[in-house]
Motif scaffolding. Structure first.
Motif, PDB file in Angstrom:
ATOM      1  N   LYS A  44     -25.756  -7.229  15.133  1.00 33.26           N
ATOM      2  CA  LYS A  44     -27.466  -7.621  14.305  1.00 33.26           C
ATOM      3  C   LYS A  44     -28.666  -6.816  14.962  1.00 33.26           C
ATOM      4  CE  LYS A  44     -25.982 -11.922  12.450  1.00 33.26           C
ATOM      5  NZ  LYS A  44     -26.020 -13.998  13.297  1.00 33.26           N
ATOM      6  N   ASP A  45     -28.121  -7.127  15.604  1.00 33.48           N
ATOM      7  CA  ASP A  45     -29.743  -6.374  16.698  1.00 33.48           C
ATOM      8  C   ASP A  45     -29.388  -4.571  16.552  1.00 33.48           C
ATOM      9  OD1 ASP A  45     -29.351  -8.056  18.629  1.00 33.48           O
ATOM     10  OD2 ASP A  45     -28.635  -7.524  19.978  1.00 33.48           O
ATOM     11  N   LEU A  46     -29.005  -4.184  16.551  1.00 35.10           N
ATOM     12  CA  LEU A  46     -28.016  -2.263  15.677  1.00 35.10           C
ATOM     13  C   LEU A  46     -29.286  -2.207  14.752  1.00 35.10           C
ATOM     14  CD1 LEU A  46     -28.005   0.834  15.985  1.00 35.10           C
ATOM     15  CD2 LEU A  46     -25.529  -0.226  15.566  1.00 35.10           C
ATOM     16  N   GLN A  47     -28.721  -3.115  13.563  1.00 36.14           N
ATOM     17  CA  GLN A  47     -29.325  -3.550  12.416  1.00 36.14           C
ATOM     18  C   GLN A  47     -31.168  -3.594  11.460  1.00 36.14           C
ATOM     19  OE1 GLN A  47     -26.889  -5.292   9.357  1.00 36.14           O
ATOM     20  NE2 GLN A  47     -28.296  -6.201   7.996  1.00 36.14           N
ATOM     21  N   LYS A  48     -31.088  -4.351  13.360  1.00 33.44           N
ATOM     22  CA  LYS A  48     -32.908  -4.378  13.674  1.00 33.44           C
ATOM     23  C   LYS A  48     -33.160  -3.881  13.553  1.00 33.44           C
ATOM     24  CE  LYS A  48     -33.072  -8.810  15.007  1.00 33.44           C
ATOM     25  NZ  LYS A  48     -33.368  -9.559  16.036  1.00 33.44           N
ATOM     26  N   GLU A  49     -32.835  -3.114  14.968  1.00 31.91           N
ATOM     27  CA  GLU A  49     -33.764  -1.339  15.365  1.00 31.91           C
ATOM     28  C   GLU A  49     -33.264  -0.857  14.234  1.00 31.91           C
ATOM     29  OE1 GLU A  49     -32.669   0.591  19.210  1.00 31.91           O
ATOM     30  OE2 GLU A  49     -32.130  -1.692  19.552  1.00 31.91           O
ATOM     31  N   LEU A  50     -32.359  -0.545  13.402  1.00 30.91           N
ATOM     32  CA  LEU A  50     -32.157   0.313  12.535  1.00 30.91           C
ATOM     33  C   LEU A  50     -33.166   0.532  11.198  1.00 30.91           C
ATOM     34  CD1 LEU A  50     -28.306   1.116  12.107  1.00 30.91           C
ATOM     35  CD2 LEU A  50     -30.414   2.713  13.114  1.00 30.91           C
ATOM     36  N   ASP A  51     -33.224  -1.538  10.938  1.00 31.01           N
ATOM     37  CA  ASP A  51     -34.333  -1.310  10.051  1.00 31.01           C
ATOM     38  C   ASP A  51     -35.438  -1.342  10.132  1.00 31.01           C
ATOM     39  OD1 ASP A  51     -34.304  -3.259   7.109  1.00 31.01           O
ATOM     40  OD2 ASP A  51     -35.527  -4.542   8.170  1.00 31.01           O
ATOM     41  N   ALA A  52     -36.382  -0.778  11.385  1.00 33.09           N
ATOM     42  CA  ALA A  52     -36.876  -0.809  12.149  1.00 33.09           C
ATOM     43  C   ALA A  52     -37.549   0.540  12.528  1.00 33.09           C
ATOM     44  CB  ALA A  52     -37.295  -1.403  13.920  1.00 33.09           C
ATOM     45  N   ILE A  53     -36.587   0.863  12.330  1.00 33.84           N
ATOM     46  CA  ILE A  53     -36.681   2.630  11.937  1.00 33.84           C
ATOM     47  C   ILE A  53     -36.972   2.648  10.769  1.00 33.84           C
ATOM     48  CG2 ILE A  53     -35.441   5.108  11.908  1.00 33.84           C
ATOM     49  CD1 ILE A  53     -34.268   3.944  14.624  1.00 33.84           C
ATOM     50  N   SER A  54     -36.612   2.480   9.889  1.00 37.95           N
ATOM     51  CA  SER A  54     -36.669   2.999   8.148  1.00 37.95           C
ATOM     52  C   SER A  54     -38.339   1.747   7.658  1.00 37.95           C
ATOM     53  CB  SER A  54     -35.881   1.849   6.998  1.00 37.95           C
ATOM     54  OG  SER A  54     -35.526   0.434   7.340  1.00 37.95           O
ATOM     55  N   TRP A  59     -40.599   7.862   7.507  1.00 34.31           N
ATOM     56  CA  TRP A  59     -39.356   7.774   6.790  1.00 34.31           C
ATOM     57  C   TRP A  59     -39.475   7.690   5.820  1.00 34.31           C
ATOM     58  CZ3 TRP A  59     -34.291   5.742   7.635  1.00 34.31           C
ATOM     59  CH2 TRP A  59     -33.510   4.791   6.719  1.00 34.31           C
ATOM     60  N   THR A  60     -39.129   8.708   5.112  1.00 39.47           N
ATOM     61  CA  THR A  60     -39.252   8.936   2.885  1.00 39.47           C
ATOM     62  C   THR A  60     -38.344   8.682   2.895  1.00 39.47           C
ATOM     63  OG1 THR A  60     -36.960  10.156   2.901  1.00 39.47           O
ATOM     64  CG2 THR A  60     -39.649  11.646   4.437  1.00 39.47           C
ATOM     65  N   PRO A  61     -38.665   8.452   0.939  1.00 39.09           N
ATOM     66  CA  PRO A  61     -37.975   7.205   0.138  1.00 39.09           C
ATOM     67  C   PRO A  61     -36.855   8.043  -0.262  1.00 39.09           C
ATOM     68  CG  PRO A  61     -40.452   7.992  -0.924  1.00 39.09           C
ATOM     69  CD  PRO A  61     -39.390   8.799   1.037  1.00 39.09           C
ATOM     70  N   SER A  62     -36.158   8.795   0.158  1.00 35.67           N
ATOM     71  CA  SER A  62     -35.264   9.799   0.100  1.00 35.67           C
ATOM     72  C   SER A  62     -34.172   9.794   1.088  1.00 35.67           C
ATOM     73  CB  SER A  62     -35.526  10.777   0.015  1.00 35.67           C
ATOM     74  OG  SER A  62     -35.380  11.665   0.779  1.00 35.67           O
ATOM     75  N   ASP A  63     -34.554   9.027   2.119  1.00 38.06           N
ATOM     76  CA  ASP A  63     -33.921   8.808   3.312  1.00 38.06           C
ATOM     77  C   ASP A  63     -33.249   7.697   3.314  1.00 38.06           C
ATOM     78  OD1 ASP A  63     -35.125  10.181   5.241  1.00 38.06           O
ATOM     79  OD2 ASP A  63     -36.493   9.815   6.195  1.00 38.06           O
ATOM     80  N   SER A  64     -32.003   7.186   3.984  1.00 38.34           N
ATOM     81  CA  SER A  64     -31.055   5.985   3.820  1.00 38.34           C
ATOM     82  C   SER A  64     -30.034   6.062   4.943  1.00 38.34           C
ATOM     83  CB  SER A  64     -30.056   5.852   2.678  1.00 38.34           C
ATOM     84  OG  SER A  64     -29.049   6.539   2.791  1.00 38.34           O
TER      85      SER A  64
END
Lengths: 100, 100
Positions: A44-54, A59-64
């Motif tokens: 959950k914590d990692l997902q939150k961090e990655l979500d913040a990065i996105s 962050w570009t529209p083609s990033d995932s």
């Protein structure tokens, strides 16, 4: 056990993601592919961090970022062509001895 | 269902691998990550092709191809941050309706 891979164009953003993944104990198995074990809290914590990065402006529209929980089945049947990472034996041993 | 990802430095070799993966019906979910369904015969044939690529002189010691059979569990729990590929809904529908 998780596999996390990313397509991130912006160098600094990509580095930020890589650093987060390594900080959470994941192994870099390819340039943009990481594997490792996360308990539910860490996930959950990692997902939150990655979500913040996105959400960052670079962050570009083609990033995932793909977050894929793995089953023991995948680890038992995986194949690597070419040279695995230097510490592959250690990684595999760790992955196999961890309860999913 | 399989996930196949690669780290291949040489442009033409990387393109060769990508073309093989697409020809075998896999979907490109990220630049170097593909997913899709392969029956046992196709899996063997594709693996033979990828193995041949890894024997070519342009293959470098740091190149690798990861072939990871996926369990339905992974598909049920995967998360994508950012924009998924254009045809992601179709891909997901296909992946979910295929027997592993």
């Amino acid at each position: 056990m998780h596999l996390i891979s990313y397509d991130i164009q912006h160098d600094r953003l990509r580095l930020k993601a890589a650093k987060a993944l390594i900080r959470f104990g994941l192994y870099r198995v390819q340039y943009s592919v990481f594997m490792g074990t996360l308990d539910l809290g860490a996930q959950k914590d990692l997902q939150k961090e990655l979500d913040a990065i996105s959400q960052l402006p670079q962050w570009t529209p083609s990033d995932s970022i793909l977050i894929l929980p793995l089953h023991q089945y995948s680890l038992n049947h995986q194949i690597t062509l070419g040279n695995p990472p230097e510490d592959w034996d250690m990684i595999q041993q760790n992955l196999h001895t961890l309860v999913l």
